[in-house]
Design an enzyme around this catalytic site. Structure first.
Site, PDB file in Angstrom:
ATOM      1  N   HIS A 151      -1.349  -5.861   1.573  1.00 16.31           N
ATOM      2  CA  HIS A 151      -2.542  -6.700   1.522  1.00 16.31           C
ATOM      3  C   HIS A 151      -2.245  -7.997   0.772  1.00 16.31           C
ATOM      4  CE1 HIS A 151      -5.558  -3.415   2.582  1.00 16.31           C
ATOM      5  NE2 HIS A 151      -5.972  -4.474   3.250  1.00 16.31           N
TER       6      HIS A 151
ATOM      7  N   ARG B 146     -17.748  -0.325   6.633  1.00 14.38           N
ATOM      8  CA  ARG B 146     -18.856  -0.932   5.881  1.00 14.38           C
ATOM      9  C   ARG B 146     -19.522  -2.034   6.684  1.00 14.38           C
ATOM     10  NH1 ARG B 146     -19.448  -5.320   2.865  1.00 14.38           N
ATOM     11  NH2 ARG B 146     -17.244  -5.864   3.016  1.00 14.38           N
TER      12      ARG B 146
ATOM     13  N   GLU C 208       0.822  -1.209   0.000  1.00 17.48           N
ATOM     14  CA  GLU C 208       0.000   0.000   0.000  1.00 17.48           C
ATOM     15  C   GLU C 208       0.859   1.265   0.000  1.00 17.48           C
ATOM     16  OE1 GLU C 208      -3.138   0.043  -0.406  1.00 17.48           O
ATOM     17  OE2 GLU C 208      -3.635  -2.068  -0.057  1.00 17.48           O
TER      18      GLU C 208
END
Length: 209
Positions: A171, A92, A82
């Site tokens: 990730h 979310r 990242e």
């Protein structure tokens, strides 16, 4: 105790039984020790605030040369270091403690964002050399992964005791895309590349969207 490397991954969340980020970290730690490095692994809770607190405390305790926090991005097709963490929490889904912050800062009064201090382009190139899919990512989301990433970069930038420590976030995708053993192999490659690379490669790693 000063160490060479701290790797962190996450516990399972959203009713999953495992988290590929921790599976990769747990395998990468002993592999890196075989290279003569002093390495520690840390499993973080999927909880806003608490995960960042634990990572920050561990970084300050060990003062590693390098910190790579790892999280799961199930929809991605490769390993994605990242570029930037942003100062916002916008969940979310609830975290594992039931918290669902909306439009809250990670660090009140902190800067809008923090850039990684890892050599992203060199790391992605090293993955490609081993036929491991990877790319630079421009967003770590707004869930606990970004929360931890921001907290890590914030303490590295603001605490003089950590001068010289480099850090960032990576990730990994779900196991059907990259198996945990290959995720671990990727983390070993990324870690060794970061330790060996002072200046990043000047190659494109951008995106149109």
């Amino acid at each position: 105790m000063t160490i060479d490397v701290l790797l962190s991954g996450f516990e399972p969340f959203a009713e999953a039984s495992v988290n590929e980020s921790w599976q990769a970290v747990a395998r990468a730690v002993p592999a890196l020790r075989e290279h003569g490095l002093v390495v520690e692994g840390l499993e973080l809770p999927v909880e806003f605030e608490r995960a960042g607190d634990l990572l920050e405390q561990t970084v300050l305790e060990h003062r590693p040369r390098l910190v790579i926090a790892v999280g799961l991005a199930a929809g991605r097709r490769g390993i994605t270091p990242e570029r930037v963490a942003i100062n916002v929490r916008d969940a979310r889904i609830p975290d594992n403690a039931g918290a669902s912050p909306v439009d809250e800062p990670v660090v009140p009064g902190g800067p809008v964002g923090h850039f990684t201090t890892l050599p992203l382009k060199a790391m992605v190139a090293a993955l490609a050399a081993e036929d491991i899919p990877g790319a630079v990512s421009q967003t770590a989301g707004t869930y606990v992964c970004n929360d931890v990433f921001y907290r890590l970069q914030h303490v590295l930038e603001t605490d003089a005791r950590l001068a010289g420590t480099r850090g960032g976030f990576v990730h990994v995708p779900s196991a059907d895309v990259v198996a945990p053993e290959n995720g671990a192999r990727a983390l070993v490659t990324l870690t060794l590349t970061a330790l060996e690379t002072e200046a990043d490669l000047s190659v494109t790693g951008g995106a149109e969207h």
